[in-house]
Design a protein around this motif. Structure first.
Motif, PDB file in Angstrom:
ATOM      1  N   GLU A  23      72.177  87.003 101.929  1.00 55.81           N
ATOM      2  CA  GLU A  23      72.148  85.551 102.097  1.00 55.81           C
ATOM      3  C   GLU A  23      71.343  85.163 103.334  1.00 55.81           C
ATOM      4  N   LYS A  24      70.302  84.402 103.135  1.00 57.73           N
ATOM      5  CA  LYS A  24      69.477  83.932 104.244  1.00 57.73           C
ATOM      6  C   LYS A  24      70.149  82.709 104.874  1.00 57.73           C
ATOM      7  N   VAL A  25      70.241  82.710 106.210  1.00 59.00           N
ATOM      8  CA  VAL A  25      70.941  81.606 106.868  1.00 59.00           C
ATOM      9  C   VAL A  25      70.055  80.813 107.818  1.00 59.00           C
ATOM     10  N   ASN A  45      72.683  86.328 106.906  1.00 62.69           N
ATOM     11  CA  ASN A  45      74.064  86.078 107.345  1.00 62.69           C
ATOM     12  C   ASN A  45      74.654  87.319 108.013  1.00 62.69           C
ATOM     13  N   ARG A  46      75.256  87.062 109.190  1.00 68.49           N
ATOM     14  CA  ARG A  46      75.808  88.181 109.959  1.00 68.49           C
ATOM     15  C   ARG A  46      76.917  88.904 109.198  1.00 68.49           C
ATOM     16  N   ARG A  47      77.525  88.235 108.190  1.00 65.92           N
ATOM     17  CA  ARG A  47      78.617  88.916 107.486  1.00 65.92           C
ATOM     18  C   ARG A  47      78.115  90.159 106.760  1.00 65.92           C
ATOM     19  N   HIS A  48      76.805  90.233 106.528  1.00 64.33           N
ATOM     20  CA  HIS A  48      76.271  91.433 105.889  1.00 64.33           C
ATOM     21  C   HIS A  48      76.365  92.659 106.796  1.00 64.33           C
ATOM     22  N   ALA A  67      70.515  80.887 113.534  1.00 62.16           N
ATOM     23  CA  ALA A  67      71.651  81.461 112.807  1.00 62.16           C
ATOM     24  C   ALA A  67      72.578  82.117 113.819  1.00 62.16           C
ATOM     25  N   ILE A  73      72.328  90.650 114.516  1.00 61.27           N
ATOM     26  CA  ILE A  73      72.157  89.888 113.273  1.00 61.27           C
ATOM     27  C   ILE A  73      71.071  90.580 112.450  1.00 61.27           C
TER      28      ILE A  73
END
Lengths: 423, 177
Positions: A7-9, A16-19, A345, A363
């Motif tokens: 996901e590009k933020v 996305n840092r959740r990756h 982001a 990130i």
């Protein structure tokens, strides 16, 4: 996992840092390593030679791998006109986490490193106290101590960025006058209380035992706060270049006031106006007035990878990583931009967010081979936001070059070369 | 005074709480008493209020000889410096261009010159000058900057009277948060 599922933020490839967590991290891993595996496809792995013979045994004092010994502090050449003077910078671009190994902690000396025999070193507390006292190293080792992780930054760090042209440097050469360590020592107020501070005392004047007898004045209210007499750094006695056998440690404040080789604390009504708090370490404003005793270091962050003089060899997902810190609190947020500050982001803050300590941020970012400008922006627990370079320089001018804490830009060109730019 | 006390107590409390230990354990007294007279040769602090200055003295004329033999290799024959950091003479805080900041143009107190030269100079042999030599050589630096006459005998009394051009140029920011 295909690239499209990341996901590009924010603009220009920030993911996305959740990756970085759980399943997402696996996705990044695949994306980043697939081409590497591809290059080695067809090669059979064999048992390496070091798995077939015993190595040397335990040793009294450890050393690093000979394959990792390129990691060095960066210091200038010795200058016979400034004996022992100068600085060395931590290799920020090679370090991970938020603690700097003692042998790579930055240095700044005004007259070299004294070779102090702790059995002959004295710490004197005198001036406006009920009873002047002298302490030996042995005495001090018997006091209860506290341990805290703090950053230490020279107020001249990143000062080149006040200049009109961007230095062609690395994270180390531009920003390497900051390091992080666990400091253990005696709260200063314990010893001041023992000597008995007289009511009219307003300042402490701290002097080191180096050949410059470096001195700094600190207001008593600040000295009574979280200041300590540090005896240990990352668990071992403070190293000679950091002030062995003892240094003052003033958390969050410009490194120079954490007087090394501490030997004298004199209490007084007024500051001493030492040379290193008048001629130097003062901030001349555009109106030619100069700010004196500007201790706290600003809210700041630096991307350490990718950073100056690195080269991105292939397109794909990279981890943008760096450190952030504030002299006024803990790091609450770090944002990263890949398009020169147009879009941002949130990065993941990896290390525990303690006061006045380095925080590591991360990130994922997909470099698609085009131009990019990477920036990071820190916000601390007091709500202080790291300013742009332009606003900092507009506000402060560049007569003085201390306390630079603006946003710095690393440009990535289509060849993958990374360079410091003003953006 | 009560506010300072309060600040001290609060500071102590915060530090011990943060460190997770009670302040009771700090009740140690291991320092040995010492008297100010025992510290006379040890305490080099020479602040603007005039306390802490040794006797002795002399003029810029005497100081020129010392400067040329002990200082000029690094600071230049006329204090012009061999690098930006070793320039001791000249400059102007009000110049249009980026001002050059030296002892003469920038330093707010003459006491700092005594204090610093006594503790740190000459850089290749710190603390090797006698008190009179320090007065003399700093008299020469002040004279080269046009701040005092060559014939003025600089000593602990006259040093107190020296007014530096940029004495009002500083703002105390020590309580800024």
């Amino acid at each position: 996992m295909s690239k499209q599922e990341l996901e590009k933020v924010a603009g220009n490839g920030l993911i996305n840092r959740r990756h970085l967590l759980g399943l997402g991290l696996a996705g990044v891993g695949v994306a980043a390593s697939s081409s590497l595996l591809g290059a080695d496809a067809g090669m059979n792995l064999e048992i390496p030679s070091w798995s077939k013979q015993p190595g040397p045994g335990a040793s009294g004092y450890g050393s690093r791998s000979k394959f990792a010994d390129d990691m060095q502090r960066l210091s200038g050449n010795p200058n016979p006109l400034y004996p022992g003077g100068g600085a060395s910078r931590s290799p920020l671009h090679q370090l991970q986490g938020s603690i700097t190994p003692n042998s790579l902690h930055f240095e700044r000396h005004h007259a070299g490193i004294p070779d102090i025999d702790p059995s002959r070193h004295k710490l004197v507390i005198h001036g406006l106290v009920r009873q002047p006292l002298v302490f030996s190293y042995e005495d001090l080792l018997r006091y209860p101590m506290v341990s805290k992780i703090y950053f230490l930054e020279c107020s001249g760090n990143s000062g080149t960025l006040f200049g009109p042209n961007p230095a062609d440097g690395t994270a180390q050469s531009i920003h390497g006058l900051v390091s992080g360590a666990e400091w253990t020592g005696i709260p200063l107020y314990t010893l001041l209380d023992e000597a008995g501070v007289e009511p009219e005392a307003q300042w402490i004047n701290a002097v080191g035992a180096d050949a410059a007898s470096m001195g700094r004045s600190i207001p008593l209210n600040r000295a009574m706060d979280d200041v300590m007499i540090a005896l240990f750094q990352n668990g071992e006695p403070v190293r000679p270049e950091q002030g062995y056998p003892m240094r003052l440690f003033v958390p969050g404040c410009e490194g120079n006031i954490s007087v090394k080789w501490l030997t004298q604390i004199k209490l007084s009504t007024e500051p001493s106006h030492f040379r290193d708090e008048t001629s130097k370490y003062t901030d001349t404003r555009l109106d030619r007035k100069s700010l004196q005793f500007t201790y706290p270091m600003g809210t700041k962050s630096v991307i350490t990878s990718p950073s100056g003089k690195m080269k991105l060899e292939r397109q794909g997902v990279y981890q943008v990583s760096g450190i952030a810190w504030s002299g006024r609190g803990s790091i609450r947020r770090v944002e990263v931009s890949a398009d020169g500050g147009r879009t941002w982001a949130d990065a993941m803050i990896q290390s525990h967010q303690s006061e006045k300590a380095l925080a590591r941020f991360l990130i994922p970012w997909e470099w698609s081979g085009g131009d990019a400008i990477l920036q990071s922006r820190a916000t601390d627990s007091q709500g202080n936001v790291q300013p742009t370079r332009t606003s900092l320089v507009t506000e402060k001018g560049n007569i003085s070059t201390y306390h630079f804490h603006g946003i710095q830009s690393w440009a990535v060109n289509t060849a993958g070369d990374v360079a410091n730019v003003y953006a | 005074m009560s506010t300072l006390r309060k600040r001290i107590t609060l500071g102590a409390l915060c530090f011990s709480l943060c460190a997770g230990i009670s302040s009771a354990v700090f009740a140690q007294s291991l320092g040995s008493p010492i008297s100010e007279s025992q510290l006379r040769g040890f305490d080099l602090i020479a602040p603007p209020d005039g306390s802490g200055y040794p006797g002795g003295g002399g003029t810029a004329i005497q100081g020129k000889v010392i400067f040329e033999s002990r200082c000029s290799a690094c600071h230049g024959m006329k204090g012009e410096g061999t690098s930006a950091v070793t320039r001791l003479v000249g400059g102007d805080m009000q110049s249009e261009k980026r001002p050059i900041r030296t002892v003469g143009s920038y330093w707010p107190h003459a006491s700092t010159l005594f204090d610093y030269v006594q503790r740190a100079m000459p850089a290749d042999a710190p603390k090797s000058l006698s008190s009179s030599e320090v007065y003399q050589v700093i008299a020469y630096i002040l004279n080269m900057n046009g701040i005092i006459e060559a014939s003025l005998v600089l000593n602990r009394d006259s040093l107190q009277q020296v007014e530096m051009p940029n004495k009002d140029g500083f703002i105390d920011s020590s309580q800024a948060l």
